[in-house]
Design a protein around this motif. Structure first.
Motif, PDB file in Angstrom:
ATOM      1  N   LYS A  75      37.922 -19.105 -16.034  1.00  0.00           N
ATOM      2  CA  LYS A  75      39.652 -19.331 -15.728  1.00  0.00           C
ATOM      3  C   LYS A  75      39.689 -20.622 -14.942  1.00  0.00           C
ATOM      4  CE  LYS A  75      38.978 -14.701 -13.490  1.00  0.00           C
ATOM      5  NZ  LYS A  75      40.009 -14.365 -11.962  1.00  0.00           N
ATOM      6  N   ASN A  76      38.682 -21.724 -15.411  1.00  0.00           N
ATOM      7  CA  ASN A  76      39.323 -23.057 -15.476  1.00  0.00           C
ATOM      8  C   ASN A  76      40.432 -23.757 -14.181  1.00  0.00           C
ATOM      9  OD1 ASN A  76      39.063 -24.177 -17.838  1.00  0.00           O
ATOM     10  ND2 ASN A  76      40.654 -25.125 -18.790  1.00  0.00           N
ATOM     11  N   THR A  77      39.457 -22.521 -12.768  1.00  0.00           N
ATOM     12  CA  THR A  77      40.279 -22.800 -11.721  1.00  0.00           C
ATOM     13  C   THR A  77      39.070 -23.558 -10.672  1.00  0.00           C
ATOM     14  OG1 THR A  77      41.989 -21.043 -12.183  1.00  0.00           O
ATOM     15  CG2 THR A  77      41.115 -21.921 -10.141  1.00  0.00           C
ATOM     16  N   VAL A  78      39.423 -24.410  -9.964  1.00  0.00           N
ATOM     17  CA  VAL A  78      38.545 -24.725  -8.747  1.00  0.00           C
ATOM     18  C   VAL A  78      39.013 -24.210  -7.367  1.00  0.00           C
ATOM     19  CG1 VAL A  78      37.892 -27.105  -7.399  1.00  0.00           C
ATOM     20  CG2 VAL A  78      38.088 -26.922 -10.370  1.00  0.00           C
ATOM     21  N   PHE A  79      38.170 -23.851  -6.391  1.00  0.00           N
ATOM     22  CA  PHE A  79      39.323 -22.980  -5.233  1.00  0.00           C
ATOM     23  C   PHE A  79      38.514 -24.049  -3.798  1.00  0.00           C
ATOM     24  CE2 PHE A  79      40.197 -18.966  -7.022  1.00  0.00           C
ATOM     25  CZ  PHE A  79      39.353 -18.717  -8.401  1.00  0.00           C
ATOM     26  N   LEU A  80      39.333 -24.464  -3.277  1.00  0.00           N
ATOM     27  CA  LEU A  80      38.403 -24.817  -2.087  1.00  0.00           C
ATOM     28  C   LEU A  80      38.823 -23.182  -0.251  1.00  0.00           C
ATOM     29  CD1 LEU A  80      37.636 -26.825  -0.546  1.00  0.00           C
ATOM     30  CD2 LEU A  80      39.714 -27.501   0.250  1.00  0.00           C
ATOM     31  N   GLN A  81      37.308 -22.831  -0.073  1.00  0.00           N
ATOM     32  CA  GLN A  81      37.809 -21.777   0.830  1.00  0.00           C
ATOM     33  C   GLN A  81      37.429 -22.478   1.818  1.00  0.00           C
ATOM     34  OE1 GLN A  81      38.278 -18.901   0.428  1.00  0.00           O
ATOM     35  NE2 GLN A  81      38.204 -18.474   2.789  1.00  0.00           N
ATOM     36  N   MET A  82      39.153 -21.891   3.350  1.00  0.00           N
ATOM     37  CA  MET A  82      39.182 -22.873   4.344  1.00  0.00           C
ATOM     38  C   MET A  82      38.516 -22.058   5.628  1.00  0.00           C
ATOM     39  SD  MET A  82      41.719 -25.612   3.206  1.00  0.00           S
ATOM     40  CE  MET A  82      42.935 -24.834   2.935  1.00  0.00           C
ATOM     41  N   ASN A  83      37.818 -22.034   5.878  1.00  0.00           N
ATOM     42  CA  ASN A  83      37.713 -20.651   7.429  1.00  0.00           C
ATOM     43  C   ASN A  83      37.234 -21.797   8.372  1.00  0.00           C
ATOM     44  OD1 ASN A  83      36.977 -18.893   4.898  1.00  0.00           O
ATOM     45  ND2 ASN A  83      34.423 -19.487   5.335  1.00  0.00           N
ATOM     46  N   GLY A  84      37.356 -20.380   9.503  1.00  0.00           N
ATOM     47  CA  GLY A  84      37.505 -21.783  10.939  1.00  0.00           C
ATOM     48  C   GLY A  84      38.728 -22.444  11.410  1.00  0.00           C
ATOM     49  N   LEU A  85      40.077 -22.306  10.811  1.00  0.00           N
ATOM     50  CA  LEU A  85      41.296 -23.503  10.014  1.00  0.00           C
ATOM     51  C   LEU A  85      41.384 -23.940  12.186  1.00  0.00           C
ATOM     52  CD1 LEU A  85      42.627 -22.386   7.396  1.00  0.00           C
ATOM     53  CD2 LEU A  85      41.574 -24.484   8.069  1.00  0.00           C
ATOM     54  N   LYS A  86      41.704 -25.583  11.732  1.00  0.00           N
ATOM     55  CA  LYS A  86      41.633 -26.116  13.364  1.00  0.00           C
ATOM     56  C   LYS A  86      42.999 -27.126  13.145  1.00  0.00           C
ATOM     57  CE  LYS A  86      37.283 -27.488  13.822  1.00  0.00           C
ATOM     58  NZ  LYS A  86      36.090 -28.282  13.743  1.00  0.00           N
ATOM     59  N   PRO A  87      44.000 -26.672  14.376  1.00  0.00           N
ATOM     60  CA  PRO A  87      45.440 -27.567  13.622  1.00  0.00           C
ATOM     61  C   PRO A  87      44.891 -28.726  13.146  1.00  0.00           C
ATOM     62  CG  PRO A  87      45.584 -26.489  15.662  1.00  0.00           C
ATOM     63  CD  PRO A  87      44.007 -26.270  15.561  1.00  0.00           C
ATOM     64  N   GLU A  88      44.098 -29.638  13.453  1.00  0.00           N
ATOM     65  CA  GLU A  88      43.309 -30.528  12.646  1.00  0.00           C
ATOM     66  C   GLU A  88      43.866 -30.915  11.111  1.00  0.00           C
ATOM     67  OE1 GLU A  88      42.067 -29.699  15.315  1.00  0.00           O
ATOM     68  OE2 GLU A  88      40.255 -30.474  15.281  1.00  0.00           O
ATOM     69  N   ASP A  89      44.096 -29.224  10.705  1.00  0.00           N
ATOM     70  CA  ASP A  89      43.391 -29.208   9.272  1.00  0.00           C
ATOM     71  C   ASP A  89      44.507 -29.245   8.621  1.00  0.00           C
ATOM     72  OD1 ASP A  89      40.796 -27.014   9.634  1.00  0.00           O
ATOM     73  OD2 ASP A  89      40.273 -29.272   8.980  1.00  0.00           O
ATOM     74  N   THR A  90      46.142 -28.992   9.386  1.00  0.00           N
ATOM     75  CA  THR A  90      47.130 -29.361   8.858  1.00  0.00           C
ATOM     76  C   THR A  90      46.830 -30.585   8.505  1.00  0.00           C
ATOM     77  OG1 THR A  90      48.265 -27.726  10.490  1.00  0.00           O
ATOM     78  CG2 THR A  90      49.876 -29.475   9.844  1.00  0.00           C
ATOM     79  N   ALA A  91      47.965 -30.169   6.930  1.00  0.00           N
ATOM     80  CA  ALA A  91      47.709 -32.057   5.888  1.00  0.00           C
ATOM     81  C   ALA A  91      48.435 -30.556   4.416  1.00  0.00           C
ATOM     82  CB  ALA A  91      47.082 -32.256   5.499  1.00  0.00           C
ATOM     83  N   VAL A  92      49.010 -31.788   3.799  1.00  0.00           N
ATOM     84  CA  VAL A  92      49.133 -31.038   2.450  1.00  0.00           C
ATOM     85  C   VAL A  92      47.601 -31.522   1.525  1.00  0.00           C
ATOM     86  CG1 VAL A  92      50.212 -32.245  -0.050  1.00  0.00           C
ATOM     87  CG2 VAL A  92      51.764 -32.241   2.456  1.00  0.00           C
ATOM     88  N   TYR A  93      47.368 -30.590   1.008  1.00  0.00           N
ATOM     89  CA  TYR A  93      45.910 -30.619   0.430  1.00  0.00           C
ATOM     90  C   TYR A  93      46.876 -31.237  -1.473  1.00  0.00           C
ATOM     91  CZ  TYR A  93      43.844 -29.110   3.913  1.00  0.00           C
ATOM     92  OH  TYR A  93      42.952 -29.116   5.108  1.00  0.00           O
TER      93      TYR A  93
END
Length: 123
Positions: A75-93
């Motif tokens: 599918k020519n796709t890259v994923f980023l699975q994010m678990n256990g998210l924290k408020p400090e993960d708030t950002a533009v990715y």
């Protein structure tokens, strides 16, 4: 080369999101794919990377064990699975790509960039 990031949103602390980066414009064999993030008032920072083959992965210490980078070559796709998210993960990715194999963590080392997808983690 075009990179289209998606999947961001608002999530509560402890929750999960999966970001996608659709890559187009050429074949990406031999490329390194990566995810970075940039929080308000901060510099863009490396999160994770892997070669298009997906045979090895690299992570920033801040996300190791919580985030997983992967590719779906069909599918020519890259994923980023994010678990256990924290408020400090708030950002533009941002997803990024570079036509060289290797472990690179600096944003200037990547030639192509997507437009970014916003992730907000509430406490």
């Amino acid at each position: 080369v075009q990179l289209q990031a998606s999947g961001g949103g608002l999530v509560q602390a402890g929750g999960s999101l999966r970001l996608s980066c659709a890559a187009s414009g050429r074949t990406f064999s031999g490329y390194t794919m990566a995810w970075f993030r940039q929080a308000p008032g901060k510099e863009r920072e490396f999160m994770a990377s892997l070669p298009w083959s997906g045979d090895r992965t690299y992570y920033a210490d801040s996300v190791k064990g919580r985030f997983t980078i992967s590719t779906d070559n069909a599918k020519n796709t890259v994923f980023l699975q994010m678990n256990g998210l924290k408020p400090e993960d708030t950002a533009v990715y941002y997803c990024a790509a570079d036509p060289r194999i290797g472990f690179r963590t600096k944003n200037y080392e990547y030639e192509y960039w997507g437009q970014g997808t916003e992730v907000t983690v509430s406490s």
